[in-house]
Design a protein around this motif. Sequence first.
Motif, PDB file in Angstrom:
ATOM      1  N   LEU A 176       0.865  -1.180   0.000  1.00  0.00           N
ATOM      2  CA  LEU A 176       0.000   0.000   0.000  1.00  0.00           C
ATOM      3  C   LEU A 176       0.900   1.227   0.000  1.00  0.00           C
ATOM      4  O   LEU A 176       1.813   1.330   0.814  1.00  0.00           O
ATOM      5  CB  LEU A 176      -0.890   0.029   1.245  1.00  0.00           C
ATOM      6  N   LEU A 177       0.644   2.161  -0.901  1.00  0.00           N
ATOM      7  CA  LEU A 177       1.469   3.364  -0.982  1.00  0.00           C
ATOM      8  C   LEU A 177       0.648   4.531  -1.492  1.00  0.00           C
ATOM      9  O   LEU A 177      -0.102   4.391  -2.459  1.00  0.00           O
ATOM     10  CB  LEU A 177       2.655   3.142  -1.921  1.00  0.00           C
ATOM     11  N   GLY A 178       0.783   5.680  -0.858  1.00  0.00           N
ATOM     12  CA  GLY A 178       0.104   6.882  -1.328  1.00  0.00           C
ATOM     13  C   GLY A 178      -0.162   7.856  -0.213  1.00  0.00           C
ATOM     14  O   GLY A 178       0.190   7.633   0.942  1.00  0.00           O
ATOM     15  N   ILE A 179      -0.774   8.978  -0.567  1.00  0.00           N
ATOM     16  CA  ILE A 179      -1.182   9.992   0.403  1.00  0.00           C
ATOM     17  C   ILE A 179      -2.701  10.105   0.346  1.00  0.00           C
ATOM     18  O   ILE A 179      -3.283  10.351  -0.706  1.00  0.00           O
ATOM     19  CB  ILE A 179      -0.536  11.353   0.125  1.00  0.00           C
ATOM     20  N   SER A 180      -3.319   9.887   1.492  1.00  0.00           N
ATOM     21  CA  SER A 180      -4.771   9.970   1.574  1.00  0.00           C
ATOM     22  C   SER A 180      -5.179  11.364   2.008  1.00  0.00           C
ATOM     23  O   SER A 180      -4.737  11.867   3.031  1.00  0.00           O
ATOM     24  CB  SER A 180      -5.297   8.940   2.583  1.00  0.00           C
ATOM     25  N   GLY A 181      -6.019  11.998   1.225  1.00  0.00           N
ATOM     26  CA  GLY A 181      -6.513  13.341   1.500  1.00  0.00           C
ATOM     27  C   GLY A 181      -7.449  13.740   0.376  1.00  0.00           C
ATOM     28  O   GLY A 181      -7.300  13.266  -0.754  1.00  0.00           O
ATOM     29  N   PRO A 220      -3.532   9.073  -4.635  1.00  0.00           N
ATOM     30  CA  PRO A 220      -4.193   8.337  -3.557  1.00  0.00           C
ATOM     31  C   PRO A 220      -3.536   6.986  -3.299  1.00  0.00           C
ATOM     32  O   PRO A 220      -2.732   6.502  -4.104  1.00  0.00           O
ATOM     33  CB  PRO A 220      -5.619   8.170  -4.070  1.00  0.00           C
ATOM     34  N   VAL A 221      -3.889   6.392  -2.191  1.00  0.00           N
ATOM     35  CA  VAL A 221      -3.308   5.118  -1.786  1.00  0.00           C
ATOM     36  C   VAL A 221      -3.689   4.039  -2.800  1.00  0.00           C
ATOM     37  O   VAL A 221      -4.865   3.828  -3.090  1.00  0.00           O
ATOM     38  CB  VAL A 221      -3.794   4.717  -0.381  1.00  0.00           C
ATOM     39  N   ALA A 222      -2.684   3.379  -3.342  1.00  0.00           N
ATOM     40  CA  ALA A 222      -2.890   2.339  -4.344  1.00  0.00           C
ATOM     41  C   ALA A 222      -2.182   1.060  -3.910  1.00  0.00           C
ATOM     42  O   ALA A 222      -1.327   1.074  -3.026  1.00  0.00           O
ATOM     43  CB  ALA A 222      -2.373   2.799  -5.712  1.00  0.00           C
ATOM     44  N   THR A 223      -2.527  -0.037  -4.523  1.00  0.00           N
ATOM     45  CA  THR A 223      -1.938  -1.328  -4.184  1.00  0.00           C
ATOM     46  C   THR A 223      -1.003  -1.808  -5.276  1.00  0.00           C
ATOM     47  O   THR A 223      -1.139  -1.448  -6.454  1.00  0.00           O
ATOM     48  CB  THR A 223      -3.028  -2.397  -3.979  1.00  0.00           C
ATOM     49  N   SER A 224      -0.045  -2.625  -4.872  1.00  0.00           N
ATOM     50  CA  SER A 224       0.827  -3.317  -5.816  1.00  0.00           C
ATOM     51  C   SER A 224       1.124  -4.694  -5.237  1.00  0.00           C
ATOM     52  O   SER A 224       1.040  -4.903  -4.020  1.00  0.00           O
ATOM     53  CB  SER A 224       2.129  -2.541  -6.047  1.00  0.00           C
ATOM     54  N   TRP A 225       1.465  -5.638  -6.095  1.00  0.00           N
ATOM     55  CA  TRP A 225       1.777  -6.997  -5.662  1.00  0.00           C
ATOM     56  C   TRP A 225       3.213  -7.308  -6.048  1.00  0.00           C
ATOM     57  O   TRP A 225       3.619  -7.103  -7.191  1.00  0.00           O
ATOM     58  CB  TRP A 225       0.828  -7.999  -6.313  1.00  0.00           C
TER      59      TRP A 225
END
Length: 267
Positions: free
Chosen positions: A197-202, A208-213
Motif C-alpha cells: 500500500l502506498l500513497g497519500i490519503s486526502g 491516492p493510496v494504491a496497491t501493488s503486488w
Amino acid sequence: MSPDGPQDDELYGGTGQTRTRLPEGPDVYGGARRPGRSPSRSLVTVVGVVVLLIAAIAFANRGGDASGGSGSGGAKPEAAPTAPSGTKPVSSGFAHDEQGAQSAAANYAVRLGGADMFNADRRHDIVDELYTSAAAARLKAPMDDAYSTEFLGKLGLDADGNAPKGSTFVSRTVPVGTKTVQYKDDSAKVSVWYMGLLGISGTHSTNPVATSWQTWTFQLQWTDGDWKISSDSQKNGPTPVPGDDRASNSDDISKAIEEYGGFSYAR
C-alpha cells in the motif's frame, strides 16, 4: 544471476536499477469501480534498494500536488503497530530453524516497507537492526541519497518524511505468504509474497493510496543469535485478478489507516 530466474535483480550493497511504469490516466478516489488491471495499470515495475522506496519513486514520477486536507477535523488517533495482547510483538530473536527464517523474512518485509523508512534516523536504526553489519554499512549512503529532500518533496512529504497537515501518508507491506527457497544451518533464502500500500490519503491528493503486488526475496545469514539480511531482491507479482470492489473515498481510507495499526509481527 539469481537461481530464481532472470526476472530477479539481486542487490549487493545498495546498487541496482530502477524501472518505472506509469499508470494510464488519473487515479482518483470518489467511489469509481476499479477497471480490470493490465500491465500498463500496474503501480510500479521497479527494482532497487528497498521495495517501497522504489515504488515511491514511481509514485513521485506520477506528479501532481499531494497536499490537501482529509476533511476530518479534530484530534486524530495515532496509528500504532497492532498488538492485541498488549505485549509488544517480536521484531528480532527468531528461531534458528526454517520456520524462524520464514518468520524473520515476513517481519523484515513489514519493517522495511513501513513509513519509518522515509525518516533518516528511523531508517538508519532499522537498517542496523535487520541487516548484517557489512550490508548495513554498504546500504546507508545509497539509501540516504535516494531518500533526498527533493525526492521526499515530490512525494508530498517534508524533509522528515511527514505528510502535509490534514493528510495521511501510507506505506505498508502486507505479507500473504512465505516460501523457503534454500535452507542451511547458517543461511537461508526466503521469498515473501506481499501486497503493498502506498500513497497519500486526502481529499485533494492526486496520488491516492494504491496497491501493488510483489515478491521480496531475502538472503538471510545466522549472525549473533538471529537471522540478518545479507542481500535482497524483488520482482513484480504474482498479481491476482482485481475484484469488482468499489474504491473508498479519502476520508474512509484515512480513518482506516488511523484506526487499524499495521502488524509488526507478520508470521
